[in-house]
Scaffold this motif. Structure first.
Motif, PDB file in Angstrom:
ATOM      1  N   GLU A 222      -5.028  40.521  -1.045  1.00  0.00           N
ATOM      2  CA  GLU A 222      -4.304  40.494  -2.312  1.00  0.00           C
ATOM      3  C   GLU A 222      -2.969  41.187  -2.404  1.00  0.00           C
ATOM      4  O   GLU A 222      -2.216  40.912  -3.354  1.00  0.00           O
ATOM      5  N   ASN A 223      -2.582  42.039  -1.515  1.00  0.00           N
ATOM      6  CA  ASN A 223      -1.355  42.786  -1.755  1.00  0.00           C
ATOM      7  C   ASN A 223      -0.501  42.906  -0.491  1.00  0.00           C
ATOM      8  O   ASN A 223      -0.952  43.497   0.477  1.00  0.00           O
ATOM      9  N   PRO A 224       0.702  42.344  -0.478  1.00  0.00           N
ATOM     10  CA  PRO A 224       1.397  41.658  -1.572  1.00  0.00           C
ATOM     11  C   PRO A 224       1.121  40.149  -1.627  1.00  0.00           C
ATOM     12  O   PRO A 224       1.615  39.465  -2.519  1.00  0.00           O
ATOM     13  N   ASN A 225       0.332  39.649  -0.665  1.00  0.00           N
ATOM     14  CA  ASN A 225       0.111  38.207  -0.573  1.00  0.00           C
ATOM     15  C   ASN A 225      -1.294  37.841  -1.049  1.00  0.00           C
ATOM     16  O   ASN A 225      -2.281  38.279  -0.478  1.00  0.00           O
ATOM     17  N   THR A 226      -1.384  37.040  -2.108  1.00  0.00           N
ATOM     18  CA  THR A 226      -2.681  36.538  -2.553  1.00  0.00           C
ATOM     19  C   THR A 226      -3.173  35.502  -1.550  1.00  0.00           C
ATOM     20  O   THR A 226      -2.515  34.491  -1.317  1.00  0.00           O
ATOM     21  N   TRP A 227      -4.322  35.781  -0.946  1.00  0.00           N
ATOM     22  CA  TRP A 227      -4.827  34.981   0.164  1.00  0.00           C
ATOM     23  C   TRP A 227      -5.703  33.840  -0.352  1.00  0.00           C
ATOM     24  O   TRP A 227      -6.629  34.059  -1.116  1.00  0.00           O
ATOM     25  N   ASP A 228      -5.413  32.622   0.098  1.00  0.00           N
ATOM     26  CA  ASP A 228      -6.195  31.445  -0.271  1.00  0.00           C
ATOM     27  C   ASP A 228      -7.039  31.041   0.937  1.00  0.00           C
ATOM     28  O   ASP A 228      -6.528  30.455   1.895  1.00  0.00           O
ATOM     29  N   LEU A 229      -8.329  31.353   0.884  1.00  0.00           N
ATOM     30  CA  LEU A 229      -9.208  31.050   2.011  1.00  0.00           C
ATOM     31  C   LEU A 229      -9.402  29.553   2.213  1.00  0.00           C
ATOM     32  O   LEU A 229      -9.796  29.123   3.304  1.00  0.00           O
ATOM     33  N   ASN A 230      -9.122  28.759   1.211  1.00  0.00           N
ATOM     34  CA  ASN A 230      -9.207  27.315   1.394  1.00  0.00           C
ATOM     35  C   ASN A 230      -8.081  26.794   2.276  1.00  0.00           C
ATOM     36  O   ASN A 230      -8.184  25.692   2.829  1.00  0.00           O
ATOM     37  N   LYS A 231      -7.002  27.578   2.417  1.00  0.00           N
ATOM     38  CA  LYS A 231      -5.878  27.181   3.259  1.00  0.00           C
ATOM     39  C   LYS A 231      -5.820  27.985   4.558  1.00  0.00           C
ATOM     40  O   LYS A 231      -5.438  27.442   5.601  1.00  0.00           O
ATOM     41  N   LEU A 232      -6.148  29.260   4.492  1.00  0.00           N
ATOM     42  CA  LEU A 232      -6.086  30.130   5.663  1.00  0.00           C
ATOM     43  C   LEU A 232      -7.458  30.756   5.871  1.00  0.00           C
ATOM     44  O   LEU A 232      -7.793  31.756   5.229  1.00  0.00           O
ATOM     45  N   ASN A 233      -8.255  30.164   6.736  1.00  0.00           N
ATOM     46  CA  ASN A 233      -9.624  30.639   6.919  1.00  0.00           C
ATOM     47  C   ASN A 233      -9.987  30.899   8.370  1.00  0.00           C
ATOM     48  O   ASN A 233     -10.457  31.956   8.715  1.00  0.00           O
ATOM     49  N   THR A 234      -9.778  29.926   9.240  1.00  0.00           N
ATOM     50  CA  THR A 234     -10.066  30.105  10.664  1.00  0.00           C
ATOM     51  C   THR A 234      -8.811  29.774  11.477  1.00  0.00           C
ATOM     52  O   THR A 234      -7.791  29.363  10.925  1.00  0.00           O
ATOM     53  N   VAL A 235      -8.871  30.015  12.770  1.00  0.00           N
ATOM     54  CA  VAL A 235      -7.752  29.763  13.698  1.00  0.00           C
ATOM     55  C   VAL A 235      -6.481  30.469  13.219  1.00  0.00           C
ATOM     56  O   VAL A 235      -5.386  29.888  13.187  1.00  0.00           O
ATOM     57  N   LEU A 236      -6.620  31.715  12.834  1.00  0.00           N
ATOM     58  CA  LEU A 236      -5.466  32.498  12.385  1.00  0.00           C
ATOM     59  C   LEU A 236      -4.760  33.207  13.538  1.00  0.00           C
ATOM     60  O   LEU A 236      -3.582  33.568  13.411  1.00  0.00           O
ATOM     61  N   MET A 237      -5.454  33.389  14.652  1.00  0.00           N
ATOM     62  CA  MET A 237      -4.851  34.132  15.762  1.00  0.00           C
ATOM     63  C   MET A 237      -3.583  33.469  16.304  1.00  0.00           C
ATOM     64  O   MET A 237      -2.585  34.156  16.546  1.00  0.00           O
ATOM     65  N   PRO A 238      -3.557  32.157  16.516  1.00  0.00           N
ATOM     66  CA  PRO A 238      -2.321  31.532  17.009  1.00  0.00           C
ATOM     67  C   PRO A 238      -1.321  31.206  15.897  1.00  0.00           C
ATOM     68  O   PRO A 238      -0.273  30.625  16.175  1.00  0.00           O
ATOM     69  N   ASN A 239      -1.638  31.581  14.663  1.00  0.00           N
ATOM     70  CA  ASN A 239      -0.779  31.281  13.519  1.00  0.00           C
ATOM     71  C   ASN A 239       0.169  32.465  13.297  1.00  0.00           C
ATOM     72  O   ASN A 239      -0.188  33.483  12.696  1.00  0.00           O
ATOM     73  N   TYR A 240       1.401  32.309  13.792  1.00  0.00           N
ATOM     74  CA  TYR A 240       2.386  33.396  13.752  1.00  0.00           C
ATOM     75  C   TYR A 240       2.611  33.901  12.329  1.00  0.00           C
ATOM     76  O   TYR A 240       2.575  35.106  12.067  1.00  0.00           O
TER      77      TYR A 240
END
Length: 262
Positions: A222-240
């Protein structure tokens, strides 16, 4: 041997910076760092895992299945050294790193020492690039905390996993993993050190003490970025870009808790 040399150098710096008033000679005392976890003030322990019971700022209901992370270059320094390279973790005092695994109740309490007086407490979340090298920490190797070479190697800063209810009210996994950011869409690849320094503030250490370090897990979303798990949930490691967002959110996660004298 290397650690002993660092501790000796740190001690010399600390003693040198102290007042020449012989009536106030600093004393070495035992310090326990206690890592606790909460969700916006509600305590979180391993007994709370695997149950959908938390709600993030974006409104997703979630469960926690795993939460483990590393802090490095823990420092307990005089205030007048807090803006030097010492405070950025080049030289630590007492301990160098700690691996916290909430599910297995590992690393929740850490014994170290310090000198009496007004001190600033801090650490680095994750590892700086200088220390984030493949295979050098045997305990993290055994815990499978390594990052694959194709993603830059080194180690995770955090593995935070669970489930969330999607827009159809169905359970879906999330893997909120923090590593050194890497952009593989360009050649040569771009990497960025996304670890960060955490300064917890000042403590007047007068004797043996337990110092609480709190993680508000909700802040990761939530701070400072409100996180949307429907858009950012898995495969975050290669996501710069996701790694940059995680690093930004992490800077409000930790705070100083209770200081209890023994």
């Amino acid at each position: 041997m290397k650690r002993n040399i660092l501790l000796l150098i740190s001690t010399v710096f600390i003693l040198f910076s102290c007042s020449s008033n012989t009536e106030e000679v600093p004393q070495s005392v035992n310090i326990t760092l206690k890592f606790t976890h909460n969700w916006n003030g509600t305590p979180v322990t391993a007994s709370d895992f695997n149950t959908i019971k938390f709600t993030n700022k974006n409104g997703e209901k979630i469960s926690i299945e795993r939460l483990r992370y590393v802090v490095s270059n823990i420092t307990i320094l005089p205030v007048d050294l807090s803006n030097t390279s010492l405070a950025d973790g080049v030289l630590g005092f007492g301990v160098t790193r700690n691996f916290i695994n909430l599910k297995e109740k590992e690393g929740l309490s850490l014994e170290t020492f310090a000198f009496t007086g007004i001190k600033k407490i801090g650490f680095r979340f994750g590892f700086s690039d200088f220390e984030n090298n493949d295979g050098i920490y045997q305990d993290l190797n055994s815990a499978n905390f390594n990052v694959p070479a194709m993603l830059g190697g080194g180690y995770h800063y955090m593995q935070f996993d669970g489930k969330y209810l999607d827009t159809n009210n169905q359970e879906q996994p999330f893997n909120y993993h923090a590593i050194r950011a890497i952009d593989k869409t360009v050649t040569p690849n771009i990497t960025k050190d996304t670890s960060f320094r955490v300064d917890l503030g000042e403590v007047n250490i007068t004797g043996d003490a337990e110092i609480e370090i709190k993680m508000n897990i909700a802040q990761w979303f939530e701070n400072p970025n409100t996180w949307d798990l429907n858009k950012l949930n898995t495969v975050l490691m290669p996501n710069y870009n996701a790694q940059l967002l995680i690093s930004e959110n992490g800077k409000s996660v930790f705070s100083l808790g209770k200081v209890t004298y023994k």
